[in-house]
Enzyme design. Structure first.
Site, short mmCIF file in Angstrom:
data_model
loop_
_atom_site.label_atom_id
_atom_site.label_comp_id
_atom_site.label_asym_id
_atom_site.label_seq_id
_atom_site.Cartn_x
_atom_site.Cartn_y
_atom_site.Cartn_z
N LYS A 113 -31.43 -33.25 -20.71
CA LYS A 113 -30.39 -33.08 -19.69
C LYS A 113 -30.98 -32.39 -18.49
O LYS A 113 -31.90 -31.58 -18.64
CB LYS A 113 -29.23 -32.24 -20.26
CG LYS A 113 -27.97 -32.30 -19.44
CD LYS A 113 -27.33 -33.66 -19.52
CE LYS A 113 -25.85 -33.62 -19.67
NZ LYS A 113 -25.29 -34.75 -20.35
N1 GLU Z 1 -24.35 -37.97 -18.89
C1 GLU Z 1 -23.85 -38.81 -19.93
C2 GLU Z 1 -23.69 -38.06 -21.22
O1 GLU Z 1 -23.48 -36.88 -21.23
C3 GLU Z 1 -24.67 -40.09 -20.05
C4 GLU Z 1 -26.12 -39.91 -20.35
C5 GLU Z 1 -26.91 -41.20 -20.20
O2 GLU Z 1 -26.33 -42.23 -19.89
O3 GLU Z 1 -28.13 -41.13 -20.42
O4 GLU Z 1 -23.68 -38.63 -22.28
#
Ligand code: GLU
Length: 423
Positions: A113
Site C-alpha cells: 500500500k
Molecule cells: N485500493 C484498493 C484496495 O484497497 C484496490 C487495490 C488494487 O486494485 O490493487 O483493495
C-alpha cells in the site's frame, strides 16, 4: 484515520485492528513462531520526499510511503492513497490487509500500500499531476510490473494512474502493467471503476441468502458516497434494495421510505454539493450508523464501528466497503448480538480482483469484454464467499475470523514452500 464528529473515539487504531485480526488467526492456526514473526511485519517500507512545484511558483514537500508487506504469493499489489491523515502506521495496516485480501480471493499477488499526506481538494490538476509523477520518481526502484503494482485508493483515480504510468514509461520504458485502474484508453480495463461497489453488492447478496434475508426490499444505509459507496448503493438498488441513507464527509441524508438514488448519483457525479429541493432529512455520520435498517455498508474511512458505538447499530448485516471500518472491540459486540459482518478483505476485494484482470490483459495485450470482467468477478467472489462461509460454520467462528484463517494459511504455506526458514 477516524471519522470526525464521532462521539467516542475508536478503541483500536487501524494498525492494531489489522494486527489483532492476524494474531488471532495465527494463534488459532498454531502457526510456528518463526513464520508468525515474518508475517507480523512488513518486508519493506519506503518513506520518500516528494518536492512539488505549486502553480503559484512555491515549492511544497510531500511525504510518500510505500509499504510492501508480503510477497510470498507474488508481486506486491495495492493502492496509492492521497489523504491528509495518511501516516506510516496506517499504510502498514493497509499493506498487511492487502496480503490477506489477495490471498483470500486467490490472486497471484502479495500485499502492498502507498500513501501521500496530501489534501486533494487543495490542489489543481497540474499540481496533482506533478505530485503523482514525483511519487513514481521517488518509488520507481521498488516498483515494477513483476515487483509491485499500484492502483487507485482513497483520493486517487484513473487520472493519477495515467500519470504514474507515463512517468514510469519515461524512466524505464512503456509497461502498462506497472499500475492498474488506468483509464480505458490507456490499457485500463472496463469495469474497474465499478468493481469494488459491485463486489460489495455480490457479497452482500451471498451473505443475505445464508441469513435468510431478502435483499429485495431490504433497507440499506451506505456511509461514504465516494467511488465504492456510490456504486455499492447503485448495485444494491439494482437488486431491489431500498437505500434509505447515504453520507459523505459533510454528513448524510435520510429518507425512511428510500432515497431518490438516481438524483443523488446525478448530483454527486456532476459535483453538485448540497441537497437543495430534495425530500430528505439531514443527519450526522454518527446518527447514520444507528438508523433502522437491515444492511449497513461502511464505505468511508477506518475505525468507524468501535466498542463505543457498536451497541447502537441496528443492521443485521454489515458489509465492509471500506478498509478496517470495524475494530475488534466492535466485533465482540456484533458477535454477541448476532450481527453478521462480511469482512473488508472479502467485501471490498472486487477492486483488486478486477485490477488483476487488468494486469493480465496488459501482460497479454488483449482486451476483455465487460461481460467477461463482471462474470469472472462474480465467480471469484462467490467462490471465496463459499469457502469462508463453510470455514466459519466448520470452525464456529465469524466470517472475519474464517477469512483470516484461510488467508494466513495460504500465505504461510507459500512461505514454507519457498523455504523461508533457510533465508
Ligand atoms: N485500493 C484498493 C484496495 O484497497 C484496490 C487495490 C488494487 O486494485 O490493487 O483493495
Amino acid at each position: 484515520m477516524w471519522m470526525s464528529g464521532a462521539t467516542a473515539g475508536p478503541d483500536y487504531t487501524e494498525l492494531e485492528t489489522v494486527t489483532t485480526n492476524y494474531r488471532m488467526a495465527a494463534e488459532d492456526l498454531g502457526l510456528p513462531d518463526d513464520l508468525r514473526t515474518v508475517l507480523a511485519q512488513p518486508y519493506r517500507e519506503v518513506t520518500a520526499q516528494v518536492p512539488v512545484r505549486m502553480d503559484g511558483g512555491g515549492l511544497r514537500v510531500f511525504t510518500a510511503y510505500r509499504v510492501q508487506h508480503s510477497g510470498a504469493l507474488g508481486p506486491f499489489k495495492g493502492g496509492l492513497r492521497f489523504h491528509p491523515m495518511v501516516d506510516l502506521d496506517e499504510v502498514r495496516a493497509l499493506a498487511a490487509a492487502m496480503t490477506w485480501k489477495t490471498a483470500l480471493v486467490d490472486l497471484p499477488f502479495g500485499g502492498g500500500k502507498g500513501g501521500v499526506t496530501l489534501v486533494r481538494r487543495d490542489h489543481s490538476d497540474a499540481e496533482l499531476q506533478r505530485a503523482s509523477r514525483g511519487v513514481m520518481r521517488a518509488l520507481q526502484k521498488v516498483l515494477g510490473p513483476q515487483r509491485d503494482i499500484m492502483a487507485p485508493d482513497m483520493g486517487t483515480g484513473p487520472a493519477e494512474m495515467a500519470w504514474l504510468m507515463d512517468e514510469y514509461a519515461r524512466l524505464v520504458g512503456h509497461a502498462p502493467a506497472i499500475v492498474t485502474g488506468k483509464p480505458e484508453a490507456l490499457g485500463g480495463t472496463c469495469g474497474r471503476v465499478e468493481a469494488t461497489g459491485l463486489g460489495v453488492a455480490i457479497t452482500a447478496r451471498e451473505a443475505a441468502r445464508e441469513m435468510g434475508l431478502d435483499v429485495a426490499g431490504a433497507r440499506v444505509v451506505v456511509q461514504g458516497f465516494g467511488n465504492v459507496g456510490s456504486h455499492a448503493a447503485e448495485f444494491l438498488a439494482d437488486l431491489g434494495a431500498r437505500v434509505v441513507a447515504v453520507s459523505d464527509v459533510d454528513g448524510g441524508v435520510y429518507h425512511p421510505e428510500g432515497l431518490d438514488l438516481p438524483e443523488l448519483l446525478r448530483r454527486c457525479r456532476a459535483g453538485i454539493t448540497g441537497h437543495h429541493g430534495m425530500d430528505v432529512e439531514r443527519i450526522t455520520n454518527e446518527e447514520m450508523l444507528a438508523l433502522p435498517c437491515e444492511i449497513l455498508v461502511p464505505a468511508a474511512v477506518g475505525g468507524v464501528l468501535h466498542a463505543g458505538n457498536a451497541d447502537r447499530v441496528r443492521a443485521r448485516l454489515i458489509v465492509e466497503g471500506a478498509n478496517t471500518p470495524t475494530t475488534p472491540g466492535a466485533d465482540v459486540v456484533f458477535a454477541e448480538r448476532g450481527v453478521t459482518v462480511v469482512p473488508d478483505i472479502l467485501a471490498n476485494a472486487g477492486g483488486v480482483i478486477v485490477s488483476y484482470f487488468e494486469w493480465v490483459q496488459n501482460l497479454q495485450n488483449v482486451r476483455w469484454t465487460r461481460r467477461k470482467v463482471d462474470d469472472e468477478l462474480r465467480e471469484r467472489l462467490t467462490r471465496a464467499f463459499g469457502i469462508i462461509h463453510r470455514r466459519s460454520l466448520h470452525d464456529s467462528v465469524s466470517l472475519r475470523d474464517a477469512a483470516h484463517r484461510v488467508a494466513v494459511e495460504r500465505v504461510a504455506a507459500a512461505l514454507r514452500l519457498r523455504g523461508f526458514d533457510l533465508f
